[in-house]
Structures are given as structure tokens and as C-alpha cells.
Enzyme design. Structure first.
Site, PDB file in Angstrom:
ATOM      1  N   LYS A  47      57.138 -80.627   2.644  1.00 38.17           N
ATOM      2  CA  LYS A  47      58.081 -80.278   3.713  1.00 38.17           C
ATOM      3  C   LYS A  47      58.938 -81.487   4.069  1.00 38.17           C
ATOM      4  O   LYS A  47      60.147 -81.375   4.253  1.00 38.17           O
ATOM      5  CB  LYS A  47      57.323 -79.795   4.957  1.00 38.17           C
ATOM      6  CG  LYS A  47      56.695 -78.418   4.807  1.00 38.17           C
ATOM      7  CD  LYS A  47      55.797 -78.079   6.004  1.00 38.17           C
ATOM      8  CE  LYS A  47      54.975 -76.828   5.762  1.00 38.17           C
ATOM      9  NZ  LYS A  47      54.019 -76.535   6.827  1.00 38.17           N
ATOM     10  N   GLN A  91      50.550 -78.759  11.664  1.00 37.88           N
ATOM     11  CA  GLN A  91      50.007 -78.198  10.428  1.00 37.88           C
ATOM     12  C   GLN A  91      48.613 -77.626  10.670  1.00 37.88           C
ATOM     13  O   GLN A  91      47.754 -78.268  11.265  1.00 37.88           O
ATOM     14  CB  GLN A  91      49.975 -79.286   9.335  1.00 37.88           C
ATOM     15  CG  GLN A  91      49.601 -78.798   7.956  1.00 37.88           C
ATOM     16  CD  GLN A  91      50.613 -77.818   7.354  1.00 37.88           C
ATOM     17  OE1 GLN A  91      51.795 -77.861   7.660  1.00 37.88           O
ATOM     18  NE2 GLN A  91      50.140 -76.918   6.521  1.00 37.88           N
ATOM     19  N   ASP A 114      57.767 -72.699  13.489  1.00 38.60           N
ATOM     20  CA  ASP A 114      56.802 -71.842  12.784  1.00 38.60           C
ATOM     21  C   ASP A 114      56.753 -70.426  13.362  1.00 38.60           C
ATOM     22  O   ASP A 114      56.161 -69.533  12.765  1.00 38.60           O
ATOM     23  CB  ASP A 114      55.386 -72.425  12.944  1.00 38.60           C
ATOM     24  CG  ASP A 114      54.994 -73.349  11.803  1.00 38.60           C
ATOM     25  OD1 ASP A 114      55.398 -73.073  10.661  1.00 38.60           O
ATOM     26  OD2 ASP A 114      54.257 -74.326  12.064  1.00 38.60           O
TER      27      ASP A 114
END
Ligand code: GUN
Length: 271
Positions: A47, A91, A114
């Protein structure tokens, strides 16, 4: 026909890079990575690399697996309040002593790229635009759109009910006027249901979709990605069997995976 996520995502990435090249203020992605889960490290590295390629500022904040929850929550507050940071990503998975719920609820919905927060997932489910759509389902719809595959009026079968893929995928397909069936580990007659699908999205993490289940003309989207006993990357769908039958199918790797990253980058640029 193969739905080539690699090529479609590369085009999106180039468009995002081009768009940012004209902007004075660049987006700033802050990623919190806790512990030493090997897969998470690879995802975060990818990412960051992709973000920097596009021209996004990316910072990874690393903590050891025994970090106190309060320290992480305070860091999220700091990132929420920072005028420079535009996007926050924690994460997953988290170590057991850290509450996933508390962490997710702490992220500012306006920086929640997200789409994990109750505000954004709630908006999604009642049809108010969330600040960001979740990366994998959004990436899948981008892929369908790239091939002009219609969704309205189709029977879409989503296998898996995770908060990260299955549930939001079903919501987004519903928003596009598909008729949606959500299947999971306790679903009876899964094969009969799949047989009636125009679109199948499988997000389970084990081999589940076989050729005798799918009907001709169906669109098969494979979100699963894991290593088989030979160490090869594979998905939920028996690709070799199903590919000659399906109208469209995503490969693993090279299908949904790169679309997820491109979709996340789209969110960060939007942030
Ligand atoms: N872990 C596995 N997938 C994801 C994702 O899309 N976002 C975050 N934050 N963690 C993950």
C-alpha cells in the site's frame, strides 16, 4: 472471458497519479501497523509503495504486538486532529488484547478510507453516501464497470458475510438494484443457489465454487486468496474447471487483489 484486474487497476493507478500531479495539496495516508503478522506487513508495504508511486504522502506507524491499547487510541486521536493527515488506516488483524471495536470507532469517519467506522457502514446500509466505500467491494464494481457488465436486475450471490467484504458487497450490489442473496457457512443447498446466480462473489478463503455449481453466462468474482498445499496462490473458485463455463471470471492472482489496492488509492486521493 477473463476479468483482468491487473490491467484495469494499472489504468486507474495511472489516472490517479495524473490527477495528483495537478494538485498542490497532496493526500496524506497514515497507516497503523501493530505486531508482526507477515501478511499484514506485505499488505502495508504494498500500500505504501503504491501510494508513493501515485504521489500520496504515506507514513507507516509501527507498534510492537504488546503495545497498550490506550497508546494506539491516542495516536488515532492525534491523526484525526492533524490537518495534514487526510486518510487513516489501521491494518487488521489486531493483537487480542486490543479491542477492534474501540479502534474502529475512534477513527474519524471523514478519514476512514477503509469504510470500517459505524458512521460509514451505517450510511452504506441506509443509502446515504458514506465518506468512502470499502476498498474490495468498490474495486469489484469498478472492474465490472470497466467491462460494462450490468448489475441492475441481476441475481447476485455473495458467499461470505464478513464486515470487510461480504456485507458491504451485498449492500453495494443492492444499491445498484441487483437481487442479492448472501450465503455463509450455515447456508443449505449452496450449490442450488449458486446455480441460479448471474453474478457470484465468493469471499470465503477456501475452495468452494466448483464447475457443477455455476451456470453458463454467469460472472464469477473470486475474492479468496491463499496458498494451497503446493504453496501456489489460489482462490475460492476452481478456476481451471469454471473458466471454460463462465461468461466472465477473475483470476487469482491478478483479479480482485490489484483492484482492491487501486480502489483504496482512489479513496486516499479522494480524501
Ligand atoms: N486486513 C486485511 N484486509 C484489510 C483491509 O482492507 N484493511 C485493513 N485496514 N486491514 C486489512
Amino acid at each position: 472471458m477473463i476479468l483482468d484486474g491487473k490491467t484495469v487497476s494499472a489504468k486507474i493507478i495511472e489516472e490517479l497519479k495524473e490527477e495528483l500531479s495537478h494538485r498542490a495539496k497532496k493526500p496524506y495516508l497514515a497507516v497503523i501497523l501493530i505486531g508482526d503478522d507477515a501478511a499484514s506487513r506485505v499488505y502495508v508495504r504494498n500500500k505504501k509503495k503504491k501510494a508513493e508511486y501515485i504521489g500520496i504522502k504515506a507514513e507507516v506507524i509501527e507498534y510492537p504486538s504488546n503495545i497498550e491499547e490506550e497508546i494506539v487510541l491516542n495516536k488515532i486521536d492525534e491523526l484525526n486532529n492533524s490537518p495534514e493527515v487526510t486518510a487513516i488506516l489501521v491494518q487488521m488483524p489486531l493483537p487480542e488484547h486490543i479491542s477492534k471495536e474501540k479502534i474502529i470507532c475512534r477513527i474519524s469517519p471523514q478519514k476512514d478510507v477503509d469504510c470500517f467506522t459505524p458512521e460509514n457502514t451505517g450510511r452504506l446500509s441506509i443509502g446515504i453516501k458514506p465518506y468512502f466505500y470499502p476498498a474490495t467491494p468498490q474495486g469489484i464494481l469498478m472492474l465490472l464497470d470497466a467491462y460494462n457488465i450490468p448489475v441492475e436486475g441481476k441475481h447476485a450471490v455473495v458467499i461470505g458475510r464478513s464486515n470487510i467484504v461480504g456485507k458491504p458487497m451485498a449492500q453495494m450490489l443492492l444499491q445498484r438494484n441487483a437481487t442479492v442473496t448472501i450465503c455463509h457457512s450455515k447456508t443449505k443447498d449452496l450449490d442450488k443457489i449458486i446455480k441460479t446466480a448471474d453474478i457470484v462473489v465468493s469471499a470465503v478463503g477456501k475452495k468452494i465454487v466448483r464447475c457443477k455449481m455455476v451456470n453458463k453466462k454467469s460472472v464469477i468474482i473470486d475474492v479468496g486468496i491463499y496458498r494451497d498445499s503446493n504453496g501456489n496462490l489460489t482462490g475460492d473458485v476452481d478456476f481451471k474447471e469454471v473458466e471454460p463455463l463462465a461468461e466472465y471470471i477473475t483470476p487469482v492472482p491478478g483479479g480482485v487483489g490489484p483492484m482492491t489496492i487501486a480502489s483504496l488509492m482512489y479513496n486516499v486521493v479522494k480524501s
